[in-house]
Design a protein around this motif. Structure first.
Motif, PDB file in Angstrom:
ATOM      1  N   LYS A 169       5.549  15.215   2.241  1.00 25.76           N
ATOM      2  CA  LYS A 169       4.314  14.799   2.582  1.00 25.76           C
ATOM      3  C   LYS A 169       3.517  14.225   1.789  1.00 25.76           C
ATOM      4  O   LYS A 169       3.360  13.920   0.353  1.00 25.76           O
ATOM      5  N   ILE A 170       3.632  12.964   2.747  1.00 23.88           N
ATOM      6  CA  ILE A 170       2.315  12.480   2.096  1.00 23.88           C
ATOM      7  C   ILE A 170       0.828  12.877   1.350  1.00 23.88           C
ATOM      8  O   ILE A 170       0.091  13.754   2.121  1.00 23.88           O
ATOM      9  N   VAL A 171       0.056  12.863  -0.113  1.00 22.62           N
ATOM     10  CA  VAL A 171      -0.929  13.744  -0.607  1.00 22.62           C
ATOM     11  C   VAL A 171      -2.394  12.365  -0.337  1.00 22.62           C
ATOM     12  O   VAL A 171      -2.172  11.271  -0.655  1.00 22.62           O
TER      13      VAL A 171
ATOM     14  N   LEU B 135       0.324  -1.094   0.948  1.00 24.00           N
ATOM     15  CA  LEU B 135      -0.055  -0.176  -0.481  1.00 24.00           C
ATOM     16  C   LEU B 135       1.015   1.102   0.021  1.00 24.00           C
ATOM     17  O   LEU B 135       0.603   2.215   1.263  1.00 24.00           O
ATOM     18  N   PRO B 136       1.994   1.407  -0.763  1.00 24.80           N
ATOM     19  CA  PRO B 136       2.687   2.510  -1.192  1.00 24.80           C
ATOM     20  C   PRO B 136       2.005   3.841  -1.264  1.00 24.80           C
ATOM     21  O   PRO B 136       0.735   4.512  -1.243  1.00 24.80           O
ATOM     22  N   ASN B 137       2.277   4.648  -0.762  1.00 28.44           N
ATOM     23  CA  ASN B 137       1.771   6.137  -0.539  1.00 28.44           C
ATOM     24  C   ASN B 137       2.337   7.638  -1.916  1.00 28.44           C
ATOM     25  O   ASN B 137       3.420   6.638  -2.351  1.00 28.44           O
ATOM     26  N   VAL B 138       1.545   7.897  -1.764  1.00 32.81           N
ATOM     27  CA  VAL B 138       1.772   9.384  -2.816  1.00 32.81           C
ATOM     28  C   VAL B 138       2.803  10.808  -2.334  1.00 32.81           C
ATOM     29  O   VAL B 138       1.807  10.683  -1.757  1.00 32.81           O
ATOM     30  N   TYR B 139       3.787  10.460  -1.887  1.00 34.16           N
ATOM     31  CA  TYR B 139       4.500  12.379  -1.772  1.00 34.16           C
ATOM     32  C   TYR B 139       4.572  12.965  -2.454  1.00 34.16           C
ATOM     33  O   TYR B 139       4.487  13.040  -3.727  1.00 34.16           O
ATOM     34  N   TYR B 140       4.557  13.977  -2.245  1.00 34.34           N
ATOM     35  CA  TYR B 140       4.988  15.785  -2.404  1.00 34.34           C
ATOM     36  C   TYR B 140       5.211  15.974  -1.766  1.00 34.34           C
ATOM     37  O   TYR B 140       5.090  17.597  -0.797  1.00 34.34           O
ATOM     38  N   SER B 141       7.172  16.518  -1.773  1.00 36.14           N
ATOM     39  CA  SER B 141       7.488  17.596  -1.233  1.00 36.14           C
ATOM     40  C   SER B 141       7.585  16.581   0.138  1.00 36.14           C
ATOM     41  O   SER B 141       7.064  17.430   1.456  1.00 36.14           O
TER      42      SER B 141
END
Length: 485
Positions: free
Chosen positions: A383-385, A375-381
């Motif tokens: 931080k988790i989106v 269950l991978p997370n999406v990161y932006y800068s």
């Protein structure tokens, strides 16, 4: 929905808009033009509208404004302001009423698509007004309004979030009015710096003011038929290109630079991708047009850099006839204005931050295909989106494509060729203005039918308000008086 609140806010807006028209009157008197009378007539009508709105408005519940009143105010503000801004064009006989509305909506939405066939016969005061609508629309009518109306207080957040683009809910400062004021001063400072730089580069004061307004607003209205290409000056093109790129950046970054230094730029993922895209596109197009069009390397770099900066920032200035370029280069330019600039800027398009999240989400889904149990997370800068943000961005992308498709079908029904219908609609929704063919570098929108101009005007306001603010009005519950949002 409490219409009395909206009427009161619109009355205040009308008053401010009428006072803004005093500036072109002064320009007309300075140049000895009798066109000032058209603006005086418009001012009289707008003040009458202000009185009418105030008569049916109510200030008492202003502090209790809800998100529904916020959305309604933003939408009706843009429609009303486009009508008011169109009056001088119609009264002067330069354009018919529908074309006048198209021109004013193009100005306020910072699209820069013009319905005026020949700019050589336009008086100075009309030129100034066209550029001024860019400048007003660039910072956002509502952002200016919030900055000048502290009595809205907490309810202003709904106006601001309905107006400012991007998917992040973060604001520069804790208080919304302080944020609006900070944005305004940054916007004003960039405009003044560009004006001075253009004057030092050889432009007259009038040329500098008009092109500075259009550049910082990423609008693209010029006072010449050949746009910036009229000057045929590499220095002027370079200066305008640099400021178009700056105007396409997130304005919050400039505030952060003041307090945290230049390192804030390179800590921002969207900015780094934005600069990378401009650099790569410039190099690719330079190679392509040098090979295909016989330009020298420096000449190819000059034209490619300017047009990439213009289309990526969705400004729409033109320095050469890019319609003569190979299809490969033109398609890259189309992709540039489709993706647009950074969130929190005056640029249009989908915005680079959304593409970053969509790409990261796609990579995560590919990984999940290979490893279903993860269950991978999406990161932006770093931080988790969150899932709601990802869903919002995905829905926005889908609706953006759908809106362009539907409006392009409508434009083709007016008799416009398919290619021009698609790219013309995309150019207006993305707020870039020029497209290709008859709507391209040496063309304009004067030949579009009245129905076509109405469709494109609707596309402009959809793109400027980023779709959902307008589409929310199509829901029946929006107009329900028994519900509060």
């Amino acid at each position: 929905m409490n219409l009395k609140i909206i009427f009161y806010i619109l009355s205040r807006l009308c008053s401010g808009f009428a006072w803004a028209m005093v500036a072109p009157v002064a320009v007309a008197l300075y140049y000895g033009e009798d066109a000032y009378k058209y603006f005086l007539c418009a001012i009289a009508i707008i003040f009458c509208l202000a009185v009418i709105f105030k008569r049916y408005g109510c200030e008492e519940d202003l502090r209790d404004i809800s998100i529904r009143e916020g959305i309604g105010t933003v939408f009706f503000t843009w429609i009303l302001c486009a009508i008011m801004a169109s009056l001088p064009y119609a009264f002067s006989g330069i354009l018919d009423p529908i074309s006048s509305y198209f021109e004013s909506m193009s100005g306020l939405s910072t699209t820069g698509a013009t319905a005026i066939e020949n700019l050589d016969v336009i008086p100075h005061c009309i030129f100034f007004w066209r550029s001024m609508t860019h400048w007003i629309g660039g910072i956002g009518i509502i952002v200016l309004f919030v900055a000048l109306l502290p009595q809205i207080a907490g309810g202003a957040v709904y106006l601001f979030t309905a107006e400012v683009s991007g998917f992040s809910s973060d604001r520069i400062l804790p208080r919304i009015r302080t944020t609006a004021v900070a944005l305004f001063y940054i916007y004003l400072l960039l405009t003044v710096i560009l004006m001075g730089t253009l004057i030092l580069s050889g432009l007259s004061e009038f040329e500098a003011i008009n092109h500075a307004f259009a550049t910082i607003a990423t609008g693209g209205f010029s006072i010449y038929n050949d746009s910036v290409g009229y000057f045929n000056n590499p220095l002027i093109e370079f200066v305008i290109a640099i400021f178009m790129i700056l105007a396409g950046c997130n304005f919050a970054l400039y505030y952060n630079i003041i307090h945290s230094g230049v390192k804030s730029l390179w800590q921002d993922l969207e900015f780094k991708i934005y600069i990378t895209i401009i650099t790569v596109a410039t190099i690719i197009i330079t190679i392509n047009i040098v090979h295909a069009n016989g330009y020298s390397v420096l000449q190819g770099l000059r034209y490619a850099f300017f047009q990439v900066a213009s289309f990526t920032s969705t400004t729409g200035f033109v320095s050469c006839n890019y319609d003569n370029w190979p299809s490969f280069s033109k398609l890259i330019l189309a992709v540039m204005y489709f993706s647009g600039g950074c969130a929190g800027s005056t640029a249009g398009g989908i915005k680079i931050c959304r593409f970053i999240v969509l790409m990261k989400t796609t990579l995560v889904e590919i990984r999940r295909t290979l490893h279903p149990q993860t269950l991978p997370n999406v990161y932006y800068s770093k931080k988790i989106v969150t899932v709601p943000v990802i869903m919002n961005i995905s829905q926005f992308f889908y609706m953006y494509i759908l809106v362009i498709t539907v409006l392009a079908i409508g434009m083709s029904a007016t008799g416009l060729p398919v290619e021009e219908a698609i790219f013309g609609v995309a150019a207006c929704v993305s707020s870039v203005g020029p497209a290709f063919g008859s709507l391209g570098a040496e063309g304009n929108y004067a030949g579009i039918t009245s129905m076509g101009k109405i469709i494109l005007s609707f596309g402009m306001v959809l793109g400027r308000l980023e779709l959902f603010t307008v589409l929310a009005l199509l829901r029946g519950e929006f107009w329900s008086t028994s519900k509060r949002w």
